[in-house]
Design a protein around this motif. Structure first.
Motif, mmCIF file in Angstrom:
data_model
loop_
_atom_site.group_PDB
_atom_site.id
_atom_site.type_symbol
_atom_site.label_atom_id
_atom_site.label_comp_id
_atom_site.label_asym_id
_atom_site.label_seq_id
_atom_site.Cartn_x
_atom_site.Cartn_y
_atom_site.Cartn_z
ATOM 1 N N PRO A 1 2.760 -50.575 -42.294
ATOM 2 C CA PRO A 1 1.156 -51.220 -43.188
ATOM 3 C C PRO A 1 -0.008 -49.995 -42.340
ATOM 4 N N SER A 2 -0.934 -50.405 -43.264
ATOM 5 C CA SER A 2 -2.515 -49.538 -43.677
ATOM 6 C C SER A 2 -2.966 -50.101 -41.820
ATOM 7 N N GLY A 3 -3.450 -49.337 -41.237
ATOM 8 C CA GLY A 3 -3.964 -49.508 -40.124
ATOM 9 C C GLY A 3 -3.442 -50.140 -38.648
ATOM 10 N N SER A 4 -1.848 -49.190 -38.878
ATOM 11 C CA SER A 4 -0.739 -49.772 -37.951
ATOM 12 C C SER A 4 -0.841 -48.117 -36.885
ATOM 13 N N GLY A 5 -1.725 -47.201 -36.964
ATOM 14 C CA GLY A 5 -1.337 -46.113 -36.190
ATOM 15 C C GLY A 5 -1.143 -45.213 -36.634
ATOM 16 N N LYS A 6 -0.264 -44.677 -38.751
ATOM 17 C CA LYS A 6 0.733 -43.663 -38.582
ATOM 18 C C LYS A 6 -0.384 -42.517 -38.669
ATOM 19 N N SER A 7 -1.148 -42.178 -38.377
ATOM 20 C CA SER A 7 -2.234 -41.208 -39.231
ATOM 21 C C SER A 7 -2.826 -40.978 -37.377
ATOM 22 N N THR A 8 -3.240 -41.402 -36.661
ATOM 23 C CA THR A 8 -3.500 -41.424 -35.066
ATOM 24 C C THR A 8 -1.844 -40.367 -34.746
ATOM 25 N N LEU A 9 -0.362 -41.452 -35.344
ATOM 26 C CA LEU A 9 0.064 -40.182 -34.232
ATOM 27 C C LEU A 9 0.612 -39.380 -34.667
ATOM 28 N N LEU A 10 0.079 -38.587 -35.745
ATOM 29 C CA LEU A 10 0.173 -37.412 -36.407
ATOM 30 C C LEU A 10 -0.904 -36.649 -35.557
ATOM 31 N N SER A 11 -2.278 -37.234 -35.560
ATOM 32 C CA SER A 11 -3.227 -36.794 -35.023
ATOM 33 C C SER A 11 -2.755 -36.089 -33.666
ATOM 34 N N LEU A 12 -1.847 -37.061 -32.838
ATOM 35 C CA LEU A 12 -2.134 -36.527 -31.727
ATOM 36 C C LEU A 12 -1.057 -35.895 -31.573
ATOM 37 N N LEU A 13 0.365 -35.327 -32.254
ATOM 38 C CA LEU A 13 1.272 -34.900 -32.488
ATOM 39 C C LEU A 13 1.188 -33.484 -32.694
ATOM 40 N N GLY A 14 -0.195 -33.244 -33.827
ATOM 41 C CA GLY A 14 -0.374 -32.165 -34.066
ATOM 42 C C GLY A 14 -1.638 -31.615 -32.997
ATOM 43 N N GLY A 15 -1.991 -32.380 -32.233
ATOM 44 C CA GLY A 15 -3.140 -31.542 -31.401
ATOM 45 C C GLY A 15 -4.005 -31.779 -31.703
ATOM 46 N N LEU A 16 -4.622 -32.684 -32.675
ATOM 47 C CA LEU A 16 -5.618 -32.589 -33.270
ATOM 48 C C LEU A 16 -6.624 -33.620 -32.574
ATOM 49 N N SER A 17 -5.955 -34.801 -31.992
ATOM 50 C CA SER A 17 -7.126 -35.610 -30.879
ATOM 51 C C SER A 17 -6.117 -35.508 -29.542
ATOM 52 N N ARG A 18 -6.358 -35.812 -28.726
ATOM 53 C CA ARG A 18 -6.179 -36.495 -27.051
ATOM 54 C C ARG A 18 -5.354 -37.388 -26.812
ATOM 55 N N PRO A 19 -4.143 -37.914 -26.102
ATOM 56 C CA PRO A 19 -3.864 -39.203 -26.082
ATOM 57 C C PRO A 19 -4.500 -39.652 -25.197
ATOM 58 N N THR A 20 -4.597 -40.722 -24.915
ATOM 59 C CA THR A 20 -5.065 -41.869 -23.335
ATOM 60 C C THR A 20 -4.636 -41.795 -22.417
ATOM 61 N N GLU A 21 -2.783 -41.781 -22.893
ATOM 62 C CA GLU A 21 -2.026 -41.748 -22.121
ATOM 63 C C GLU A 21 -0.744 -40.747 -22.626
ATOM 64 N N GLY A 22 0.176 -39.840 -21.575
ATOM 65 C CA GLY A 22 0.839 -39.538 -21.809
ATOM 66 C C GLY A 22 1.170 -37.995 -22.217
ATOM 67 N N ARG A 23 2.468 -37.459 -23.009
ATOM 68 C CA ARG A 23 2.810 -36.041 -22.865
ATOM 69 C C ARG A 23 3.091 -35.859 -24.673
ATOM 70 N N ILE A 24 3.203 -34.643 -24.662
ATOM 71 C CA ILE A 24 3.459 -33.589 -26.140
ATOM 72 C C ILE A 24 3.773 -33.213 -25.363
ATOM 73 N N PHE A 25 4.741 -32.310 -26.221
ATOM 74 C CA PHE A 25 5.569 -31.280 -26.082
ATOM 75 C C PHE A 25 6.033 -30.715 -27.444
ATOM 76 N N ILE A 26 5.460 -28.979 -27.902
ATOM 77 C CA ILE A 26 5.718 -28.452 -28.917
ATOM 78 C C ILE A 26 6.486 -27.737 -28.372
ATOM 79 N N ASP A 27 7.673 -27.500 -29.147
ATOM 80 C CA ASP A 27 8.760 -26.331 -28.498
ATOM 81 C C ASP A 27 8.991 -26.101 -27.246
ATOM 82 N N GLY A 28 8.744 -27.385 -26.287
ATOM 83 C CA GLY A 28 9.252 -27.330 -25.560
ATOM 84 C C GLY A 28 7.694 -27.435 -24.326
#
Length: 173
Positions: A84-111
């Motif tokens: 639903p609207s406001g559930s964090g979909k765009s924020t998650l995509l922004s994190l996975l695409g390297g457009l914004s920094r996660p408050t916590e956690g790690r993201i790997f693209i091709d290792g």
């Protein structure tokens, strides 16, 4: 023996014969298979996110936009992120695409750990990762109206070629 340098070498002994060559070929094939399995294991996931959190502070309130998400996407896999609207979909995509920094956690693209690219170093890997491995189609894509669709797609590639040529010539662009 004082002052002498002692060198040890591994001495390979070989015997002639078809059986030894066959054994050597078999061992080489086994090494290739092990190496390929290790490579596949290491790069099995094209996108990985572990323990992802994104929090925003508005006044005295803290908004949890992304709350403890783990995601793994294989190369060639099609994935839908729905909610639903406001559930964090765009924020998650922004994190996975390297457009914004996660408050916590790690993201790997091709290792490659892209969360380390946010450390503020002038040698950040993020621009290179975004340019070579990530593509976004935005809802409001902001094309240049006087260019055709093809020309809009070609424009960043022309800029990339220009900056690469200039760097090769030592112009520092």
């Amino acid at each position: 023996m004082s002052g002498e340098i002692v060198r040890r070498h591994r001495v390979a002994t070989t015997t002639t014969g078809a059986e030894t060559r066959e054994e050597a070929a078999k061992r080489a094939a086994e090494r290739r298979v092990r190496k390929e399995r290790e490579r596949e294991r290491r790069y099995k996931w094209v996108i990985e996110g572990y323990g992802l959190y994104k929090r925003y502070q508005i006044g005295s309130s803290i908004i949890n936009a992304v709350n403890g998400i783990d995601i793994q996407i294989r190369r060639g896999e099609f994935v839908s992120i729905v909610g639903p609207s406001g559930s964090g979909k765009s924020t998650l995509l922004s994190l996975l695409g390297g457009l914004s920094r996660p408050t916590e956690g790690r993201i790997f693209i091709d290792g490659i750990d892209i969360t380390r690219g946010f450390l503020g170093s002038e040698f950040s890997i993020l621009p290179t990762i975004r340019r070579k491995k990530i593509g976004f189609v935005f809802q409001f894509f902001n094309l240049i109206p006087v260019l055709t669709a093809l020309e809009n797609v070609e424009l960043p590639m022309i800029c990339l070629l220009y900056t690469s040529d200039a760097a090769d010539e030592g112009l520092g662009v």
